[in-house]
Structure formats: C-alpha cells, structure tokens
Design a protein around this motif. Structure first.
Motif, PDB file in Angstrom:
ATOM      1  N   LYS A  48       0.851  -1.184   0.000  1.00 50.08           N
ATOM      2  CA  LYS A  48       0.000   0.000   0.000  1.00 50.08           C
ATOM      3  C   LYS A  48       0.889   1.237   0.000  1.00 50.08           C
ATOM      4  O   LYS A  48       1.729   1.409   0.877  1.00 50.08           O
ATOM      5  CB  LYS A  48      -0.902   0.005   1.233  1.00 50.08           C
ATOM      6  CG  LYS A  48      -1.860   1.157   1.272  1.00 50.08           C
ATOM      7  CD  LYS A  48      -2.780   1.066   2.483  1.00 50.08           C
ATOM      8  CE  LYS A  48      -3.730   2.223   2.532  1.00 50.08           C
ATOM      9  NZ  LYS A  48      -4.632   2.150   3.678  1.00 50.08           N
ATOM     10  N   ILE A  49       0.672   2.065  -0.984  1.00 55.05           N
ATOM     11  CA  ILE A  49       1.385   3.331  -1.068  1.00 55.05           C
ATOM     12  C   ILE A  49       0.344   4.427  -0.949  1.00 55.05           C
ATOM     13  O   ILE A  49      -0.638   4.447  -1.689  1.00 55.05           O
ATOM     14  CB  ILE A  49       2.151   3.458  -2.398  1.00 55.05           C
ATOM     15  CG1 ILE A  49       3.185   2.329  -2.492  1.00 55.05           C
ATOM     16  CG2 ILE A  49       2.797   4.823  -2.512  1.00 55.05           C
ATOM     17  CD1 ILE A  49       3.892   2.255  -3.800  1.00 55.05           C
ATOM     18  N   GLN A  50       0.553   5.314   0.005  1.00 59.06           N
ATOM     19  CA  GLN A  50      -0.451   6.329   0.304  1.00 59.06           C
ATOM     20  C   GLN A  50       0.228   7.654   0.588  1.00 59.06           C
ATOM     21  O   GLN A  50       1.230   7.696   1.300  1.00 59.06           O
ATOM     22  CB  GLN A  50      -1.260   5.875   1.530  1.00 59.06           C
ATOM     23  CG  GLN A  50      -2.340   6.801   1.952  1.00 59.06           C
ATOM     24  CD  GLN A  50      -3.103   6.257   3.169  1.00 59.06           C
ATOM     25  OE1 GLN A  50      -2.894   5.127   3.588  1.00 59.06           O
ATOM     26  NE2 GLN A  50      -3.955   7.061   3.717  1.00 59.06           N
ATOM     27  N   VAL A  51      -0.325   8.721   0.028  1.00 59.56           N
ATOM     28  CA  VAL A  51       0.181  10.058   0.305  1.00 59.56           C
ATOM     29  C   VAL A  51      -0.463  10.526   1.613  1.00 59.56           C
ATOM     30  O   VAL A  51      -1.677  10.468   1.773  1.00 59.56           O
ATOM     31  CB  VAL A  51      -0.171  11.034  -0.845  1.00 59.56           C
ATOM     32  CG1 VAL A  51       0.292  12.437  -0.507  1.00 59.56           C
ATOM     33  CG2 VAL A  51       0.439  10.553  -2.147  1.00 59.56           C
ATOM     34  N   LEU A  52       0.376  10.970   2.547  1.00 56.64           N
ATOM     35  CA  LEU A  52      -0.117  11.400   3.848  1.00 56.64           C
ATOM     36  C   LEU A  52      -0.168  12.919   3.935  1.00 56.64           C
ATOM     37  O   LEU A  52       0.720  13.605   3.429  1.00 56.64           O
ATOM     38  CB  LEU A  52       0.788  10.873   4.966  1.00 56.64           C
ATOM     39  CG  LEU A  52       0.908   9.356   5.078  1.00 56.64           C
ATOM     40  CD1 LEU A  52       1.917   9.008   6.159  1.00 56.64           C
ATOM     41  CD2 LEU A  52      -0.431   8.727   5.380  1.00 56.64           C
ATOM     42  N   LYS A  53      -1.173  13.395   4.616  1.00 58.80           N
ATOM     43  CA  LYS A  53      -1.267  14.829   4.916  1.00 58.80           C
ATOM     44  C   LYS A  53      -0.277  15.125   6.042  1.00 58.80           C
ATOM     45  O   LYS A  53       0.084  14.226   6.812  1.00 58.80           O
ATOM     46  CB  LYS A  53      -2.679  15.172   5.366  1.00 58.80           C
ATOM     47  CG  LYS A  53      -3.714  14.936   4.288  1.00 58.80           C
ATOM     48  CD  LYS A  53      -5.107  15.186   4.830  1.00 58.80           C
ATOM     49  CE  LYS A  53      -6.140  14.835   3.772  1.00 58.80           C
ATOM     50  NZ  LYS A  53      -7.495  14.871   4.297  1.00 58.80           N
ATOM     51  N   GLU A  81      -1.257  13.755   9.365  1.00 56.60           N
ATOM     52  CA  GLU A  81      -1.152  12.300   9.486  1.00 56.60           C
ATOM     53  C   GLU A  81       0.298  11.867   9.672  1.00 56.60           C
ATOM     54  O   GLU A  81       0.584  10.980  10.471  1.00 56.60           O
ATOM     55  CB  GLU A  81      -1.732  11.620   8.238  1.00 56.60           C
ATOM     56  CG  GLU A  81      -3.220  11.824   8.076  1.00 56.60           C
ATOM     57  CD  GLU A  81      -3.720  11.326   6.726  1.00 56.60           C
ATOM     58  OE1 GLU A  81      -4.796  10.721   6.711  1.00 56.60           O
ATOM     59  OE2 GLU A  81      -3.029  11.557   5.713  1.00 56.60           O
ATOM     60  N   SER A  82       1.209  12.515   8.973  1.00 57.64           N
ATOM     61  CA  SER A  82       2.609  12.114   9.072  1.00 57.64           C
ATOM     62  C   SER A  82       3.201  12.473  10.432  1.00 57.64           C
ATOM     63  O   SER A  82       4.132  11.827  10.898  1.00 57.64           O
ATOM     64  CB  SER A  82       3.434  12.738   7.947  1.00 57.64           C
ATOM     65  OG  SER A  82       3.467  14.130   8.065  1.00 57.64           O
TER      66      SER A  82
END
Length: 97
Positions: free
Chosen positions: A75-80, A83-84
């Motif tokens: 799973k590859i997800q862009v984090l805000k 969130e990071s």
C-alpha cells in the motif's frame, strides 16, 4: 523500484500456486522472469512463513499442501502533514538508546 517488482513477483507466485496453475519449475521461473534458482529462493521464502508447498506431477503445478494461503499487499499512500506527524517511524526508540 526493484522492491516493488519483487512484491509483484511474490503476488503472482502466490496467485499461481493458489490456483494450481504454475506449470513446471522451468515454466514458472520463465513466467516470473527469474532463474530456477531464484524461483526456489522465493518458494523457500514462502515456506519460512509456515506454508507447506509441494509439487503435483499430476497437475504439473506447485500447490499449497495444507490449503493455507498468504496475503501479500503493498500500500502506497500520500499522507497529509497532520497524518505524518502521528507516525513516529522509530523516532521514539532513539530516546531509549
């Protein structure tokens, strides 16, 4: 990207074993784009997870002997930014050392 390619190979290998349509070891290695030796390394890696893999001459396929399966996801997800900040990523362990 080599890591992603390995994950994709493992996913395909798992799918073919699960569906009992791998073909011979030589055919499977060619399908995965690896050598026969590398194929057996991948099979050993799956066995390290406790899966019992055998080869059926009747089906001409590798198969899971005990009907267990493994799920392989990436799973590859862009984090805000908010969130990071919640992910420590091992940072807390530096405080212990």
């Amino acid at each position: 990207m080599n890591f992603i390619r390995q994950i994709e190979r493992m996913q395909l290998l798992n799918k073919l074993i699960r569906e009992q349509r791998t073909g011979s070891p030589e055919e499977l290695a060619k399908r995965l784009g690896v050598s026969r030796r590398q194929l057996y390394a991948y099979l050993e890696y799956l066995k390290d997870f406790g899966l019992d893999i055998c080869f059926s001459r009747k089906l001409n396929s590798f198969m899971y002997c005990d009907e267990q399966e493994i799920k392989i996801d990436l799973k590859i997800q862009v984090l805000k930014p908010s969130e990071s900040r919640r992910i420590m990523g091992g940072w807390a362990f530096r405080l212990i050392a």
